[in-house]
Design an enzyme around this catalytic site. Sequence first.
Site, PDB file in Angstrom:
ATOM      1  N   LYS A  32      -0.025   6.606  -2.523  1.00 42.72           N
ATOM      2  CA  LYS A  32       1.093   7.366  -2.460  1.00 42.72           C
ATOM      3  C   LYS A  32       1.282   8.471  -3.524  1.00 42.72           C
ATOM      4  CE  LYS A  32       6.420   6.707  -2.712  1.00 42.72           C
ATOM      5  NZ  LYS A  32       7.230   5.673  -3.061  1.00 42.72           N
ATOM      6  N   LYS A  66       1.035   8.117   1.943  1.00 43.86           N
ATOM      7  CA  LYS A  66       2.266   8.993   2.061  1.00 43.86           C
ATOM      8  C   LYS A  66       2.106  10.259   0.868  1.00 43.86           C
ATOM      9  CE  LYS A  66       7.145   8.180   1.138  1.00 43.86           C
ATOM     10  NZ  LYS A  66       8.278   7.031   0.743  1.00 43.86           N
TER      11      LYS A  66
END
Length: 348
Positions: A215, A270
């Site tokens: 992320k 992400k």
Amino acid sequence: MSASTRPDGGFFGSSPFQGQFPQTRLRRNRQSTWSRALTQEKHLHVSNLIWPVFVIDGANHEEEVASMPGVFRRTIDRLLPALQEAETLGIPAVAIFPVTESRLKDPEGTEAINPENLVCRTVRAIKEAGLSLGVICDVALDPYTSHGHDGILRNGVIVNDETVARLCQQAVVQAQAGCDVIAPSDMMDGRIGAIRNALDEAQFQHVQLLSYAAKYASAFYGPFRDAVGSASQLGQGDKKTYQMNPANTDEAIREVAMDLAEGADMIMVKPGMPYLDIVHRVKATFGVPTFAYQVSGEYSMIAGAAEKGWVNRELVMLESLLAFRRAGADGILTYFAVEAARRLKNIQ
């Protein structure tokens, strides 16, 4: 040097046996609808879609997120019919994100471990409604902290180990409510192993772990923070001390390897489209279930441009989702999930 070889002696393409023009004309396979379908390498299915939804307190109310046209915050009673449609369309899972009232936020995110918090009540309502959707719950403190960070803040520093202890409590509370998949998105070190142990000790060995292993500290999250109300708390701060540097790829592989070793069942990358190289590398390296999140900024760029008439919303939506599949994503979290599922059902 042969026409089919590179200066370094290798071959262009994947095979040394590919012919050359005019004997080989690659357009031949593209000239008809049936032939294009027959030779298509990757396919997008409804079963690849996960729908992230925003839930708010109250009753009989929904409101559009201003920076995400077509995306709504809904009370539980309004959310359930929407989830019923998602289930009917064949979408396999939903990810729950709460909009926590300001009065419930504090510096340590204690509302996250309240068994009666909005997420837990939503999960129980989904299960009581008899929906067969998989329920994914985010584990991070940012919806609950007054400062908007994913962890506990001490003297301007996000403290890792205290945060991990709180995340373990949050994960168990969500599992008790009936959550199927715990999805830690906080990016604290060691949290996957700690959460796995906490779940197992609480007799939730069956609950899956979807780790946001890669992320990034991205500028694409802005509309999401608007949607859950954490942008104003975060102010001018950033999350660079725990989320990843957008310049790094090798670090992502290390993060994934560590999380898998600690017990992650699935891996998340992400954001999505700006990081398709990471998706591809993770899938190619580990061969594990790999998910990607088409985040709020990606959605809003497409939706906003479509509202202006600059792009065709449907075509760009489907192309963007197919790109995730081409990169190697097994599952895609996308705010387009229901819209895309409707379209895919029409053409199947």
